[in-house]
Design a protein around this motif. Structure first.
Motif, PDB file in Angstrom:
ATOM      1  N   ALA A  49      56.004   9.439  24.087  1.00 31.61           N
ATOM      2  CA  ALA A  49      55.706  10.690  24.776  1.00 31.61           C
ATOM      3  C   ALA A  49      56.130  10.635  26.238  1.00 31.61           C
ATOM      4  O   ALA A  49      56.713  11.593  26.774  1.00 31.61           O
ATOM      5  N   SER A  84      61.845  15.750  25.057  1.00 34.57           N
ATOM      6  CA  SER A  84      60.507  16.095  24.590  1.00 34.57           C
ATOM      7  C   SER A  84      60.487  16.583  23.156  1.00 34.57           C
ATOM      8  O   SER A  84      59.490  16.398  22.455  1.00 34.57           O
ATOM      9  N   CYS A 126      60.350  13.464  20.881  1.00 32.93           N
ATOM     10  CA  CYS A 126      59.342  12.486  21.290  1.00 32.93           C
ATOM     11  C   CYS A 126      57.922  13.029  21.174  1.00 32.93           C
ATOM     12  O   CYS A 126      57.019  12.336  20.685  1.00 32.93           O
ATOM     13  N   TYR A 127      57.692  14.249  21.609  1.00 33.87           N
ATOM     14  CA  TYR A 127      56.346  14.793  21.550  1.00 33.87           C
ATOM     15  C   TYR A 127      55.885  14.962  20.102  1.00 33.87           C
ATOM     16  O   TYR A 127      54.761  14.604  19.745  1.00 33.87           O
ATOM     17  N   LEU A 154      48.334  11.026  25.057  1.00 28.22           N
ATOM     18  CA  LEU A 154      49.238  12.097  24.644  1.00 28.22           C
ATOM     19  C   LEU A 154      48.786  13.454  25.169  1.00 28.22           C
ATOM     20  O   LEU A 154      49.619  14.283  25.571  1.00 28.22           O
ATOM     21  N   LEU A 175      51.397  16.233  26.581  1.00 27.58           N
ATOM     22  CA  LEU A 175      51.819  17.381  25.781  1.00 27.58           C
ATOM     23  C   LEU A 175      51.522  18.689  26.514  1.00 27.58           C
ATOM     24  O   LEU A 175      50.448  18.855  27.092  1.00 27.58           O
TER      25      LEU A 175
END
Length: 387
Positions: A174, A183, A186-187, A247, A251
């Motif tokens: 993240a 992103s 990865c997110y 996270l 996020l």
């Protein structure tokens, strides 16, 4: 709103802090200690560790050193103490060159120390840390997974998900996505893994997680229809909780998995509260079996649980009723911190590294002092509650 600072008087060995006050439970220390000079326990732990080890003698590449140095990095960010960052760089520069890092990353544990790559790149601007981060990032698409997308604990442990694993790998992913503009993959991948692990390991009746899951049920500890291990080992649950919090710090508000991660935090917070030892404020090795004669209160997991409760309350994921639980946990962890005759800080009752086992195995784990599992967890907790 940031948590109120907790001003602690200098404590002699085994002094137990008691009582709570303030929004996040500032600890009230009665008697002469209350008027003594405040102690920055994060500094004390970092300074003591730096006196005990140089970057060259701290140890080889591994998750416990990465955990500890991440904690030290948090102290550096608060204090601006350049020697703390120099020490971290001294350790990482043993492994990272202009060509990046030579590591197969064949298990999730090996990935944990990589979380510092994006952070060190931001601190120094040195391309080698970006190169190393990219090399680790490239391992993710081909890394083996269960049928529902959970990354194996190790390539040699086919089909196995250990609750520890998400903290070793997903916060890096993240952070990489945020730092280097990646992103999309990865997110989603990081959040999905936490959800998959949680769904395979949760025990709703107790508000806890099992230590591990085996997809085909071939492991001797993976019995029953759930194909998971049988016990709720404290630190495994703490790892997954901290990963979820990490996270949520990254996020964006509109991410489709964000609400599910908040639900996981709420599930864990309720379980932590239910099983907290009311006398000490800490948590047992097997969380729900405090009455067992061989069971014992473990410091690293207690720090992890306290961190989650405090950060989750601060961010509004859980209600203010959890703040006293965090305060009691903090007091309990601090009862395990002391200063020896040489002026060095010590943290006691930290479980050594642990595999999946039965009750006798968990209870027989060594109760270490200054084990890096506990030093790192303590710094992460203390930077949240005391600073």
């Amino acid at each position: 709103m940031s948590p109120e600072p907790l001003h602690l008087g200098r404590l002699s060995r085994r002094t137990v802090l008691a009582g709570t006050a303030g929004a996040l439970g500032a600890l009230a220390v009665g008697g002469p200690a209350a008027s003594a000079a405040p102690v920055d326990w994060s500094r004390a732990v970092v300074d003591s560790t730096m006196k005990r080890f140089t970057p060259a003698t701290l140890g080889g590449w591994g998750y416990t050193r990465g955990l500890y140095l991440y904690g030290q990095y948090l102290v550096y960010r608060r204090t601006g103490e350049k020697s703390y960052l120099d020490y971290i760089l001294g350790w990482y520069d043993r492994f990272v060159t202009d060509s990046g890092i030579s590591n197969g990353f064949t298990n999730l544990d090996a990935m944990r120390s990589g979380q510092m790559f994006p952070l060190l790149y931001n601190e120094t601007g040195l391309a080698k840390y970006k190169t190393a981060a990219g090399q680790l990032r490239q391992k993710f698409p081909s890394y083996p997974r269960t049928s529902d997308g959970g990354m194996f604990h190790a390539t040699s442990k086919a089909g196995q998900l250990w609750a520890d694993g998400v903290y070793m790998s997903q916060p890096f992913l993240a952070l990489y996505g945020k730092t280097f503009g990646d992103s999309g993959y990865c997110y989603e991948e990081a959040a999905k893994n936490i959800v998959v692990y949680f769904d395979r390991l949760k025990e709703p009746a107790k508000g806890l997680l099992y230590h591990a899951y085996d997809e085909d049920g071939s492991e001797p500890w993976a019995t029953g229809t759930g194909r998971h291990s049988q016990y709720h080992w404290a630190r495994a649950i703490g790892w997954l909780g901290m990963a979820t919090i990490d996270l949520l710090e990254i996020l964006p508000a509109g991410h489709p998995r964000r609400r599910r991660l908040v639900d996981i935090v709420r599930f864990l917070a309720a379980g932590y509260t239910r099983w907290q030892d009311k006398a000490s404020g800490r948590w047992f090795q097997i969380v729900d079996r405090g009455g067992d004669g061989g069971n014992w209160l473990e410091t690293s997991a207690s720090a992890m649980y306290t961190f989650l409760l405090s950060r989750a309350a601060q961010r509004g994921y859980i209600g203010s009723e959890y703040r006293p639980v965090a305060a009691k946990g903090y007091s309990g962890v601090l009862s395990q911190v002391s200063v020896d005759s040489g002026g060095l800080a010590n943290i006691e009752n930290i479980s050594e590294g642990t595999n999946v086992g039965d009750t006798a195995y968990y209870y027989a784990r060594k109760r270490n002092t200054n084990d890096f599992h506990g030093l790192g967890a303590f710094l992460i907790m203390n930077e949240q509650l005391a600073c």
